[in-house]
Design an enzyme around this catalytic site. Structure first.
Site, PDB file in Angstrom:
ATOM      1  N   ARG A   1       0.786  -1.241   0.000  1.00  0.00           N
ATOM      2  CA  ARG A   1       0.000   0.000   0.000  1.00  0.00           C
ATOM      3  C   ARG A   1       0.812   1.283   0.000  1.00  0.00           C
ATOM      4  O   ARG A   1       0.256   2.350  -0.239  1.00  0.00           O
ATOM      5  CB  ARG A   1      -0.938   0.006   1.225  1.00  0.00           C
TER       6      ARG A   1
ATOM      7  N   CYS B   1      -2.846  -1.424  11.942  1.00  0.00           N
ATOM      8  CA  CYS B   1      -2.663  -2.036  10.617  1.00  0.00           C
ATOM      9  C   CYS B   1      -1.872  -3.343  10.730  1.00  0.00           C
ATOM     10  O   CYS B   1      -1.944  -4.189   9.855  1.00  0.00           O
ATOM     11  CB  CYS B   1      -1.946  -1.074   9.685  1.00  0.00           C
TER      12      CYS B   1
END
Lengths: 341, 67
Positions: free
Chosen positions: A68, A183
C-alpha cells in the site's frame, strides 16, 4: 514545454485556476509520517505543484509496506532505505520542481516546534495518537491548520482542524483508545488509505488556494467493505474548556504528557511508559494480537506478553511496556506503535 | 425494534433503550466515538439519557490511529 503544461488540467479546474496554481507553488506542506497515508499525500501534492514538502518519518522500508505504500520499491526493501529518503528520490523523478526536505527523525515536540512554524499546514499521516495530539497542540500554538487522517482495515476517518474556528482533536476525543487495533494486527486495505488521502488532499488544496468556503467542516468516516459513509457536523463539540484550543495550555507539549522511553542497561530492552491519559484495553488488545498468526501470545492477570520477529513485548496493565530484543529507542517505539497502538 | 445505524437497518432487542446500551450492544464502548442521533450530535454525558425508538437514525463515528 513540459514545465509550462504540466499543471494545465488542474488550472482548468475553475476554483484553482492560474491564481490557485501560483499559490500552490508558493506553499510549504509538512507531512508527518511517510507510510501509506503520507506516501499517497506526498505524491498527489508533488504532482499538483506544491512548492515545498517536508517529509518526516523515523522508519525504513520493509516488505510488508509494499502492498500500500506507493512510493516504495523492492529495491528500497533490499537496501532498508529510510522511508523519507526513498520517498524523496521517487518524488523528484515525478516532479523535479518540488523542493523536498527529507527528515529521518522521530516527530516529537522539539522537532515539530522548529518545522511547523515554517509551513502553511500539516498533514497527519502518523500511526499513533501520541504524535497526533502533539501535532494538535503545536498547530493550535502556531495557528496552522492540520488535517487528521487515519485508517485501519476497510475503515477510515478524517477531519480538518482550523485553529480558532473548528473543534480540535482534543475536543472531539473523550479518551485516547489503546486497544491494539492497528494495521499490523487487524490489517489494512489500500483503497481505505486512498480514500482518506483523497479527502485530506482535497482539503489541503482548498486551504492553500484560499477556497476556505469549500472546506467540509465535517468529521468524515467510511467503511468501504460495509459500504458505509458517515458525515457528522461536529461544530457544536468545540469545547470552551478545552486545554488545547480554548485555554491554550497545550497539555501534550509538556514533558509529563510525552511517551517516555528508557533503555534498561544490560538487558537489551527498552521500557516505554505512556501518559496517564491513555487507557489500555487489555482484552481487546489480546483479541487483536491473536489474529496475527506470526505472534506468539501469553497472558496472565497482570501482563500480556508476545513474541514477534526478534522481539518479545510485555505490556503491563498500567500500560508500561517492555520491548526486549533491542537497545534502540526508535526501533522499540516502532514495535510499540505497530502492535500496542 | 428497527433503527438505522450508519445508513443500514439494524434490528435491536427491546432490552436496548438508550444510546449507551446500544453502544455496549455494538461492542463499541471501548472506542473513542461520536454519535449523531436523528441529526443531533450528542455529548457523551447524554448517551445514557437519550432514549432510542423505532425508526431512529444514528450515525456513529469512531477514531482510529492507523496510517
Amino acid at each position: 514545454m513540459l514545465v509550462n503544461n504540466r499543471y494545465h488540467r488542474q488550472m482548468l479546474f475553475d476554483p484553482i485556476g492560474e491564481t490557485g496554481q501560483k499559490r500552490l507553488q508558493e506553499s510549504h506542506v509538512v507531512i508527518v509520517g511517510v507510510g501509506a497515508l503520507g506516501s499517497s499525500s506526498a505524491e498527489m501534492l508533488a504532482r499538483a505543484g506544491v512548492g515545498t514538502l517536508t517529509l518526516i518519518d523515523r522508519d525504513y522500508v520493509e516488505e510488508t509496506n509494499l502492498q500500500r505504500q506507493q512510493l516504495f520499491s523492492e529495491e528500497d526493501v533490499r537496501m532498508q532505505t529510510p522511508k523519507v529518503i526513498a520517498a524523496k528520490k521517487r518524488l523528484q523523478e515525478i516532479n523535479h520542481l518540488t523542493n523536498i526536505h527529507a527528515e529521518v527523525i522521530d516527530a516529537g515536540v522539539d522537532e515539530l516546534e522548529v518545522i511547523v512554524p515554517q509551513a502553511n499546514l500539516v498533514i497527519d499521516a502518523t500511526d499513533n495518537f501520541d504524535t497526533r495530539l502533539i501535532i494538535n497542540d503545536i498547530c493550535q500554538k502556531h495557528h496552522k491548520p492540520w488535517i487528521y487522517g487515519a485508517c485501519v482495515a476497510s475503515y477510515g476517518v478524517t477531519f480538518t482542524v482550523l485553529p480558532e474556528e473548528t473543534p480540535c482533536l482534543q475536543c472531539l476525543m473523550d479518551h485516547i483508545p489503546s486497544d491494539g487495533a492497528t494495521c499490523d494486527t487487524v490489517g489494512i486495505i489500500s483503497p481505505a488509505v486512498q480514500m482518506v488521502v483523497s479527502h485530506q488532499v482535497t482539503e489541503v488544496l482548498k486551504i492553500l488556494t484560499e477556497n476556505l468556503d469549500a472546506l467540509s467542516g465535517k468529521l468524515i468516516a467510511f467503511d468501504l467493505w460495509k459500504n458505509q459513509q458517515m458525515e457528522l457536523k461536529v461544530a457544536s463539540l468545540k469545547d470552551e474548556t478545552c486545554p488545547s484550543c480554548s485555554k491554550k495550555q497545550y497539555p501534550h507539549l509538556a514533558y509529563q504528557a510525552q511517551l517516555k522511553t528508557a533503555v534498561l542497561c544490560g538487558r537489551n530492552t527498552v521500557q516505554i511508559r505512556t501518559s496517564a491519559e491513555k487507557i489500555i484495553h487489555f482484552d481487546e488488545m489480546k483479541k487483536h494480537l491473536e489474529r496475527n498468526q506470526h505472534i506468539k501470545l501469553f497472558s496472565n492477570p497482570y501482563l500480556l506478553s508476545f513474541e514477534i520477529d526478534k522481539y518479545r513485548v510485555v505490556v503491563f496493565r498500567d500500560g508500561r511496556t517492555l520491548i526486549h530484543g533491542t537497545k534502540n529507542v526508535q526501533e522499540a517505539k516502532k514495535v510499540y506503535y505497530q502492535y500496542v497502538g | 425494534m428497527e433503527i438505522i445505524v450508519n445508513g443500514d437497518p439494524l434490528e435491536v432487542s427491546e432490552g436496548i433503550t438508550n444510546i449507551e446500551e446500544l453502544i455496549q450492544e455494538l461492542r463499541l464502548e471501548k472506542k473513542s466515538l461520536i454519535v449523531e442521533h436523528n441529526q443531533t450530535i450528542l455529548k457523551k454525558e447524554k448517551h445514557k439519557e437519550t432514549a432510542i425508538s423505532e425508526g431512529d437514525r444514528l450515525e456513529i463515528v469512531h477514531f482510529v490511529g492507523g496510517g
